[in-house]
Design an enzyme around this catalytic site. Structure first.
Site, mmCIF file in Angstrom:
data_model
loop_
_atom_site.group_PDB
_atom_site.id
_atom_site.type_symbol
_atom_site.label_atom_id
_atom_site.label_comp_id
_atom_site.label_asym_id
_atom_site.label_seq_id
_atom_site.Cartn_x
_atom_site.Cartn_y
_atom_site.Cartn_z
ATOM 1 N N GLN A 282 14.970 38.056 -5.503
ATOM 2 C CA GLN A 282 12.969 37.143 -5.037
ATOM 3 C C GLN A 282 12.613 36.972 -6.296
ATOM 4 O O GLN A 282 12.260 37.105 -7.432
ATOM 5 C CB GLN A 282 12.158 38.814 -4.883
ATOM 6 C CG GLN A 282 11.021 38.512 -3.919
ATOM 7 C CD GLN A 282 11.434 37.805 -2.730
ATOM 8 O OE1 GLN A 282 12.150 38.002 -2.186
ATOM 9 N NE2 GLN A 282 10.743 37.318 -2.592
ATOM 10 N N LYS B 169 12.931 41.833 4.161
ATOM 11 C CA LYS B 169 14.570 42.206 4.398
ATOM 12 C C LYS B 169 14.943 43.870 4.482
ATOM 13 O O LYS B 169 16.046 43.432 5.281
ATOM 14 C CB LYS B 169 14.059 41.286 3.009
ATOM 15 C CG LYS B 169 13.855 39.597 3.295
ATOM 16 C CD LYS B 169 13.771 39.520 1.464
ATOM 17 C CE LYS B 169 13.257 37.996 1.783
ATOM 18 N NZ LYS B 169 13.196 37.130 0.952
ATOM 19 N N ASP C 90 20.452 32.806 -0.786
ATOM 20 C CA ASP C 90 18.746 31.772 -0.090
ATOM 21 C C ASP C 90 19.516 29.648 0.239
ATOM 22 O O ASP C 90 18.146 29.377 0.220
ATOM 23 C CB ASP C 90 18.467 31.446 -1.774
ATOM 24 C CG ASP C 90 16.957 33.021 -1.050
ATOM 25 O OD1 ASP C 90 16.800 33.045 -0.385
ATOM 26 O OD2 ASP C 90 16.866 33.280 -2.433
HETATM 27 N N1 GUN Z 1 9.835 34.502 -2.464
HETATM 28 C C1 GUN Z 1 9.433 33.243 -1.647
HETATM 29 N N2 GUN Z 1 9.954 33.071 -0.250
HETATM 30 C C2 GUN Z 1 11.731 32.899 -1.162
HETATM 31 C C3 GUN Z 1 12.642 33.221 -1.125
HETATM 32 O O1 GUN Z 1 12.677 32.499 0.509
HETATM 33 N N3 GUN Z 1 13.402 33.411 -1.321
HETATM 34 C C4 GUN Z 1 13.033 33.897 -2.799
HETATM 35 N N4 GUN Z 1 14.616 34.527 -3.419
HETATM 36 N N5 GUN Z 1 12.276 34.673 -3.463
HETATM 37 C C5 GUN Z 1 11.272 34.008 -2.732
#
Ligand code: GUN
Length: 282
Positions: A96, A52, A119
């Site tokens: 996350q 990211k 998200d």
């Molecule tokens: N963990 C796995 N996929 C995601 C996601 O799309 N967003 C977040 N915040 N955590 C994750």
């Protein structure tokens, strides 16, 4: 022989557009900023967070990564979220998941400012998606829709079957396909005769987290098959939820794993951060 949907190529095209928009925003004095918070040492999460950050750098965004220790308390994590809610350099906040067991995902997510919830997990954003009036779309389902669009696949009027009902993928995916005028069925672990339902699909989206679960006999000739799965085999190799070897000969279009849906998820996160930055100046 199916057409292989090249997620890497489509993601890089979309990222080039984001980079161009970012450059234009910077001329107006705004640099899109994303803050990513990771708590603990989960190895897969660490890789996602690293990617990211790299994604942000590549399109010219400001990024901040907060690596907090496993024993971080709810109060400490909420204090950081609240600080970032009030930070004008930050337009998007991502915590996350999964969080360590002593932290409640829901409490943390509901404390993110919905305007910075890139998200789209906050209940306000989930509700907006439901009524078709969204600010942000959840990254993975939105990425799937872009793959379909850019591959010239029409959703309207099609039988769409989503396997999996998670809040992150299955449920919002079904809603986005519905908004695109698909006829949508959601399957899950209690579905009776799953293969009978999946065989109806013109467009089959699979997000259940079981390696090679969907086999050729469960797919209609000519179906579009989108594999959201990301599973690691005992030998360390990545594999999806779809058994590529038996499904690919029957499908008209299919996404590979890796290189299908995966590259789109971070791309849509960048797109949401750009949207948040643009909205912050209106
Ligand atoms: N963990 C796995 N996929 C995601 C996601 O799309 N967003 C977040 N915040 N955590 C994750």
């Amino acid at each position: 022989m199916a057409n292989i949907i090249d997620g890497k190529k489509i993601a890089s095209e979309v990222r080039a557009d984001i980079a161009a928009e970012c450059a234009a925003l910077k001329e107006k004095g705004i640099t899109p900023g994303l803050a990513v918070i990771i708590v603990g040492e989960d190895p897969a999460s660490k890789v996602y967070v690293k990617n990211k950050k790299k994604g942000c750098e590549e399109v010219g965004f400001h990024s901040e990564v907060y690596e907090l220790p496993e024993e971080t308390t709810e109060e400490e994590l909420l204090a950081l979220v609240h600080k970032l809610n009030g930070d004008d350099k930050i337009h998007g906040i991502l915590v996350q998941l999964p969080l360590p067991k002593h932290l409640n995902d829901e409490v943390i997510i509901q404390n993110i400012d919905p305007k910075k919830d890139v998200d789209a997990f906050h209940e306000i954003n989930v509700g907006k998606i439901m009524i078709g009036n969204h600010d942000f779309l959840p990254c993975t389902p939105a990425g799937v829709m872009v793959l379909l669009e850019r591959s010239g696949i029409e959703v309207s009027g099609k039988e769409c079957v989503v396997v999996g009902r998670s809040n992150i993928v299955g449920k919002p995916q079904a809603m986005l396909l519905l908004h695109a005028n698909g006829t949508v069925t959601i399957c899950h672990s209690r579905t009776k005769d799953l293969a009978e339902v999946t065989r109806r699909a013109d467009i089959l989206v699979v997000a259940i987290g079981k390696a090679d679960f969907i086999t050729g006999d469960m797919v209609k000739e000519g179906a579009v098959v989108i594999d959201v799965g990301m599973n690691r085999r005992a030998d360390g190799k990545l594999t999806g939820d779809v058994d590529f070897a038996t499904v690919e000969p029957k499908a008209s279009y299919i996404t590979p794993v890796p290189g299908g849906v995966g590259p789109m998820t971070i791309t849509m996160l960048l797109s949401n951060t750009l949207t948040a930055a643009k909205k912050s100046v209106k």
